[in-house]
Structure formats: C-alpha cells, structure tokens
Design an enzyme around this catalytic site. Structure first.
Site, mmCIF file in Angstrom:
data_model
loop_
_atom_site.group_PDB
_atom_site.id
_atom_site.type_symbol
_atom_site.label_atom_id
_atom_site.label_comp_id
_atom_site.label_asym_id
_atom_site.label_seq_id
_atom_site.Cartn_x
_atom_site.Cartn_y
_atom_site.Cartn_z
ATOM 1 N N LYS A 107 1.674 -0.152 -9.899
ATOM 2 C CA LYS A 107 2.007 1.264 -9.739
ATOM 3 C C LYS A 107 3.178 1.652 -10.661
ATOM 4 O O LYS A 107 3.180 2.742 -11.243
ATOM 5 C CB LYS A 107 2.366 1.577 -8.285
ATOM 6 N N ALA B 118 4.007 -3.559 -8.883
ATOM 7 C CA ALA B 118 4.134 -3.693 -10.350
ATOM 8 C C ALA B 118 3.062 -2.853 -11.037
ATOM 9 O O ALA B 118 3.322 -2.183 -12.046
ATOM 10 C CB ALA B 118 4.014 -5.161 -10.749
ATOM 11 N N THR C 123 4.533 5.513 -5.464
ATOM 12 C CA THR C 123 5.060 4.968 -4.217
ATOM 13 C C THR C 123 6.534 4.594 -4.348
ATOM 14 O O THR C 123 6.996 4.245 -5.443
ATOM 15 C CB THR C 123 4.244 3.714 -3.839
ATOM 16 N N ASP C 124 7.234 4.600 -3.209
ATOM 17 C CA ASP C 124 8.642 4.172 -3.237
ATOM 18 C C ASP C 124 8.767 2.658 -3.450
ATOM 19 O O ASP C 124 9.864 2.167 -3.700
ATOM 20 C CB ASP C 124 9.366 4.587 -1.948
ATOM 21 N N GLU C 125 7.639 1.947 -3.357
ATOM 22 C CA GLU C 125 7.713 0.488 -3.551
ATOM 23 C C GLU C 125 8.112 0.109 -4.976
ATOM 24 O O GLU C 125 8.538 -1.022 -5.212
ATOM 25 C CB GLU C 125 6.357 -0.159 -3.226
ATOM 26 N N TYR D 145 0.954 -5.272 -6.392
ATOM 27 C CA TYR D 145 0.620 -3.861 -6.137
ATOM 28 C C TYR D 145 1.689 -2.944 -6.721
ATOM 29 O O TYR D 145 1.393 -2.029 -7.502
ATOM 30 C CB TYR D 145 0.479 -3.608 -4.622
HETATM 31 P P1 NAD Z 1 -6.634 4.032 0.305
HETATM 32 O O1 NAD Z 1 -6.782 2.584 -0.006
HETATM 33 O O2 NAD Z 1 -6.852 4.507 1.695
HETATM 34 O O3 NAD Z 1 -7.617 4.882 -0.625
HETATM 35 C C1 NAD Z 1 -7.819 4.621 -1.973
HETATM 36 C C2 NAD Z 1 -9.075 5.360 -2.433
HETATM 37 O O4 NAD Z 1 -9.231 5.122 -3.843
HETATM 38 C C3 NAD Z 1 -10.359 4.868 -1.761
HETATM 39 O O5 NAD Z 1 -11.152 5.958 -1.353
HETATM 40 C C4 NAD Z 1 -11.067 4.071 -2.851
HETATM 41 O O6 NAD Z 1 -12.479 4.061 -2.736
HETATM 42 C C5 NAD Z 1 -10.599 4.788 -4.113
HETATM 43 N N1 NAD Z 1 -10.631 3.946 -5.317
HETATM 44 C C6 NAD Z 1 -10.170 2.677 -5.447
HETATM 45 N N2 NAD Z 1 -10.387 2.230 -6.705
HETATM 46 C C7 NAD Z 1 -10.974 3.254 -7.383
HETATM 47 C C8 NAD Z 1 -11.411 3.409 -8.722
HETATM 48 N N3 NAD Z 1 -11.311 2.413 -9.625
HETATM 49 N N4 NAD Z 1 -11.963 4.598 -9.088
HETATM 50 C C9 NAD Z 1 -12.090 5.605 -8.177
HETATM 51 N N5 NAD Z 1 -11.713 5.506 -6.901
HETATM 52 C C10 NAD Z 1 -11.144 4.341 -6.499
HETATM 53 O O7 NAD Z 1 -5.202 4.426 -0.231
HETATM 54 P P2 NAD Z 1 -4.130 5.465 0.353
HETATM 55 O O8 NAD Z 1 -3.290 4.770 1.334
HETATM 56 O O9 NAD Z 1 -4.814 6.722 0.698
HETATM 57 O O10 NAD Z 1 -3.246 5.685 -0.966
HETATM 58 C C11 NAD Z 1 -3.569 6.706 -1.906
HETATM 59 C C12 NAD Z 1 -2.541 6.711 -3.016
HETATM 60 O O11 NAD Z 1 -1.248 6.943 -2.464
HETATM 61 C C13 NAD Z 1 -2.448 5.387 -3.771
HETATM 62 O O12 NAD Z 1 -2.276 5.678 -5.131
HETATM 63 C C14 NAD Z 1 -1.206 4.719 -3.203
HETATM 64 O O13 NAD Z 1 -0.598 3.887 -4.163
HETATM 65 C C15 NAD Z 1 -0.335 5.927 -2.877
HETATM 66 N N6 NAD Z 1 0.619 5.759 -1.779
HETATM 67 C C16 NAD Z 1 0.219 5.278 -0.566
HETATM 68 C C17 NAD Z 1 1.130 5.195 0.479
HETATM 69 C C18 NAD Z 1 0.717 4.679 1.855
HETATM 70 O O14 NAD Z 1 1.585 4.479 2.696
HETATM 71 N N7 NAD Z 1 -0.549 4.482 2.132
HETATM 72 C C19 NAD Z 1 2.462 5.584 0.278
HETATM 73 C C20 NAD Z 1 2.861 6.056 -0.982
HETATM 74 C C21 NAD Z 1 1.916 6.157 -1.992
HETATM 75 O O1 DAU Z 2 6.083 2.265 0.803
HETATM 76 C C1 DAU Z 2 4.850 2.830 0.434
HETATM 77 C C2 DAU Z 2 3.764 1.792 0.551
HETATM 78 O O2 DAU Z 2 3.542 1.580 1.949
HETATM 79 C C3 DAU Z 2 2.458 2.180 -0.143
HETATM 80 O O3 DAU Z 2 2.696 2.288 -1.520
HETATM 81 C C4 DAU Z 2 1.366 1.156 0.127
HETATM 82 O O4 DAU Z 2 0.132 1.592 -0.427
HETATM 83 C C5 DAU Z 2 1.203 1.002 1.621
HETATM 84 O O5 DAU Z 2 0.240 0.001 1.919
HETATM 85 C C6 DAU Z 2 2.545 0.639 2.267
HETATM 86 O O6 DAU Z 2 2.974 -0.697 1.891
HETATM 87 P P1 DAU Z 2 3.630 -1.714 2.953
HETATM 88 O O7 DAU Z 2 3.427 -3.085 2.472
HETATM 89 O O8 DAU Z 2 5.002 -1.301 3.305
HETATM 90 O O9 DAU Z 2 2.693 -1.389 4.222
HETATM 91 P P2 DAU Z 2 1.985 -2.316 5.315
HETATM 92 O O10 DAU Z 2 1.412 -1.408 6.325
HETATM 93 O O11 DAU Z 2 1.093 -3.339 4.700
HETATM 94 O O12 DAU Z 2 3.229 -3.080 5.946
HETATM 95 C C7 DAU Z 2 4.290 -2.378 6.563
HETATM 96 C C8 DAU Z 2 5.322 -3.389 7.055
HETATM 97 O O13 DAU Z 2 4.717 -4.168 8.107
HETATM 98 C C9 DAU Z 2 5.739 -4.396 6.010
HETATM 99 O O14 DAU Z 2 7.099 -4.743 6.218
HETATM 100 C C10 DAU Z 2 4.875 -5.607 6.284
HETATM 101 C C11 DAU Z 2 4.701 -5.554 7.787
HETATM 102 N N1 DAU Z 2 3.418 -6.123 8.285
HETATM 103 C C12 DAU Z 2 2.265 -5.634 7.769
HETATM 104 C C13 DAU Z 2 1.059 -6.143 8.182
HETATM 105 C C14 DAU Z 2 -0.247 -5.622 7.604
HETATM 106 C C15 DAU Z 2 3.432 -7.105 9.264
HETATM 107 O O15 DAU Z 2 4.497 -7.531 9.752
HETATM 108 N N2 DAU Z 2 2.215 -7.607 9.668
HETATM 109 C C16 DAU Z 2 1.048 -7.190 9.167
HETATM 110 O O16 DAU Z 2 -0.022 -7.715 9.586
#
Ligand code: NAD
Ligand code: DAU
Length: 333
Positions: A153, A151, A124-126, A149
């Site tokens: 990653k 940290a 992730t870019d985080e 989270y």
């Molecule tokens: P998500 O929470 O929707 O899905 C995570 C999946 O992993 C779930 O199906 C869960 O059951 C499974 N899982 C959790 N712990 C597990 C374990 N110990 N063993 C096997 N399976 C397990 O997450 P997402 O948003 O689809 O993110 C997927 C990946 O992409 C993550 O690694 C996340 O860090 C990365 N990522 C997410 C975003 C975003 O915006 N959502 C952006 C950049 C990177």
């Molecule tokens: O940047 C990539 C990341 O994006 C991924 O690695 C993470 O898995 C994914 O969850 C996401 O993280 P963020 O913390 O950026 O996403 P989230 O949707 O939780 O929040 C997006 C922005 O919105 C952030 O600035 C926090 C704000 N927010 C979020 C929630 C849930 C609010 O203001 N209110 C809320 O209730």
C-alpha cells in the site's frame, strides 16, 4: 457525473457505493471488481437493479482497464480494490504486490490515458507503521510499513504521488484506521470474534492482546472519502480516525459480553509476525480542510455491528466455507 469505483463488492467499497448513490442523485457508478474471495458476499445485492449502478468483472492490474475507461469515460476513479488482510500477506505476499502496487500503477496509467480528472486512492494508516508512546502520525510522517500488505500500500501511495508530480495528475490519497461494521469479511478481528463466539469456537488472540487500533465505523470512513473526492486538494493526503484506542482484548471481552458468551472462549495464540503494537493518526487536516467529523462512537457502533452479524448469519456462514477453513488452519496452526 460518471464515477468508476474499483473493489465495490468488498466491505468498504460497497458501503461507499451505497452512500454515493444515495447522496449524489446525478452520479452514475461503474463498479469494477475481480470478485476475489473477499468480493463474493453479495454485498450490493440490495442495489442489483439500481438504474445508476453498473458492474464489470475485471482485474485492475489488467489491460481491460483501458477499454473500460474509454467506454465509461469516468470523471473520477475511486480505487478501493486490494488484497486487504495482513495475515494473508504474511502467508503469501505476491497477490498483494500484484494488485495493490502494480494494479494501482496500471490504473493510474489507464486513468491518465483516458483523461480522468480525479483519482482517489484508498490507502491505510498502516503505512506509517507502529506509532510509539502517545504520538499520532500526520500525513507528512515517515512511511515505515511492517507487513507485506502495508508495504504494497505504501508503494502504491508513492506511485500516486509520483504521477501527481511527474504528470500533473489530480490525485488524492486517504489513509484511514481500522474499519468495522456490517459486511466485513469474517477474517478480520471484529467479525471473526463475533462469528466464532456465536458458534462457541475459540477466539484466537495474538500475543498478549494489548495491541491498539483506532476503530472507525465504515460509514464515517465513507463520508470522509466522499468529502476527499469532492473537496480534497490535488496531491494531498488525508487521514481518518476517531481517536479511540481500545486494546484488542478489551474489544473481544465487549463482544463476548454483548453476545452473552463466556471469557473461557479466549485463547492466546502465537503473535502475528511483524505485528504493529499501536496505530494512531492525527486527523486535524481532514477536519480543517474537508470539514469531516466522525459521527459514530465505538461503543454504539460495536453493539450495532454485533447485532447485524446476529441477524445476518446466512451472509457470513457461506463465507466461512472450505477455502476459508483451509486458510484458517494454515494461519492459526
Ligand atoms: P475487502 O478485502 O473487503 O475488499 C476488496 C475488494 O477488492 C473485493 O471486492 C475484491 O474482490 C476486490 N479486488 C481484489 N483484487 C482485485 C483486483 N485485482 N481487481 C479488481 N478488484 C479486486 O477490502 P476492504 O476492507 O473493503 O478495503 C478496501 C480498501 O480500503 C483497500 O484498499 C484497503 O487497503 C483500504 N483500507 C481498509 C481498511 C480496513 O480496515 N478494512 C482500513 C483502511 C484502508
Ligand atoms: O489500520 C488499517 C488496516 O486495518 C487496514 O489497512 C487493513 O486492510 C485491515 O485489515 C486492518 O488491519 P489489521 O491487521 O489492523 O486488522 P485485523 O482485523 O486483521 O487485526 C486487528 C488487530 O487484531 C491486530 O492487532 C491483530 C489482532 N488479531 C487479528 C486477528 C484476525 C488477533 O489478535 N487475532 C486475530 O485472529
């Protein structure tokens, strides 16, 4: 080609499996998922009888991974499995370190023992932390994670790079910005705001709502991952983002407009601890080396997403169950 995908029942993993099976007719996929709260949604229900897709319920941090790999003999592993929600990591960091960091290390060990030829780590870019001014993080930028989270990653990324340098493993890391689209668990900003607004529940905006993220449609991210799997250079990192920077409040207002709901639903609440102000990545390396280009604008993608949540109420309603409500109460108390 046998490809093991972990976390394929989650949001991004399920879109990736759909893309992989559609674009690569010779790919056989084993989806390994623990089915945590985030993997319960039946995200792959449409592929339940697909001939080239199998499922194993297992924990990437467990010994089961070695047996699974030795039986399936994958040529490549794409590791999506993770605890992915920042707010939950603020409430309790331990599942994050266990799955995201130790789980990745366990999977790297199992892949190495099983002679797996390629390992793609979905990061992730985080990990770059908050990016000041107009700067953009490059792949060689410093790692400055703010939340438990990010940290967990960043630690996993370092482990992957260490396995490449120490053991010569063929590892590629992708770092993407915020994804949105169908099937995203309704704890994340976009689906939370859509589903709350649909039921006239207040929309909790952290702090002043001026934080910026670069929102990318999940299908653009998955196209990038497929390219990284097939064309990425071993030991390299690839950023993905579309270069958009709408502040959170603007997105929330647009969601309300699309749904025809009033701005009076907006509630400014206490800020997230350690909240990063801005994420922005430089994607020139992915464009140059992988030939990747995003196709979906945020405006069009958001409208499509709102429409998907309107049509699929049954999907998200069952995820907003009593355990979700307990989490919600604790987080937004
Ligand atoms: P998500 O929470 O929707 O899905 C995570 C999946 O992993 C779930 O199906 C869960 O059951 C499974 N899982 C959790 N712990 C597990 C374990 N110990 N063993 C096997 N399976 C397990 O997450 P997402 O948003 O689809 O993110 C997927 C990946 O992409 C993550 O690694 C996340 O860090 C990365 N990522 C997410 C975003 C975003 O915006 N959502 C952006 C950049 C990177
Ligand atoms: O940047 C990539 C990341 O994006 C991924 O690695 C993470 O898995 C994914 O969850 C996401 O993280 P963020 O913390 O950026 O996403 P989230 O949707 O939780 O929040 C997006 C922005 O919105 C952030 O600035 C926090 C704000 N927010 C979020 C929630 C849930 C609010 O203001 N209110 C809320 O209730």
């Amino acid at each position: 080609m046998n490809i093991l995908v972990t976390g394929g029942c989650g949001f991004i993993g399920s879109h990736f499996i759909r893309l992989l099976l559609a674009r690569r007719p010779s790919a056989r996929v084993l989806n390994v998922d623990l089915l945590t709260y985030a993997g319960r949604g039946g995200n792959l229900a449409d592929l339940a009888r697909h001939k080239r897709l199998r499922f194993a319920r297992a924990d990437i941090a467990s010994n089961a991974m070695r047996a699974i790999i030795s039986r399936f003999r994958p040529e490549a592993i794409v590791n999506f499995a993770a605890e992915s929600h920042v707010d939950r990591s603020v409430l309790d960091a331990s599942p994050f370190l266990r799955t995201n960091t130790l789980g990745t290390q366990n999977l790297l060990d199992a892949a190495r023992a099983g002679g797996v030829k390629r390992f793609v780590q979905i990061s992730t870019d985080e990990v770059y932390g908050s990016i000041p001014g107009k700067g953009r993080a490059r792949e060689d930028g410093a790692l400055l994670p703010s939340s438990p989270y990010s940290a967990s990653k960043a630690a996993a990324d370092l482990c992957c790079l260490a396995f490449h340098r120490t053991h010569g493993m063929n590892v590629v890391i992708t770092r993407c910005t915020n994804n949105y689209g169908p099937h995203q668990f309704p704890e994340k900003l976009v689906p939370l705001m859509i589903t709350n607004a649909m039921h006239d529940i207040p929309l909790p905006v952290y702090g002043d709502g001026q934080q910026k993220r670069d929102w990318i449609h999940v299908e653009d991210h998955c196209r990038g991952i497929l390219l990284a799997l097939e064309r990425g250079r071993a030991g390299e990192i690839y950023n993905f983002g579309i270069g958009s920077e709408p502040p959170n409040l603007l997105i929330i207002r647009e969601i309300l407009r699309l749904l025809g709901k009033p701005a009076t639903l907006i509630r400014h609440v206490k800020d997230r601890p350690g909240h990063d102000r801005r994420y922005a990545v430089d994607c020139s390396k992915s464009q140059r080396e992988l030939g990747w280009k995003p196709q979906m604008s945020f405006k069009a993608g958001l409208a499509d997403t709102v429409s998907w949540y309107r049509k699929n109420i049954a999907w998200w309603l069952r995820l907003k169950d009593s355990s979700f409500r307990a989490y919600y109460k604790k987080n937004y108390a």
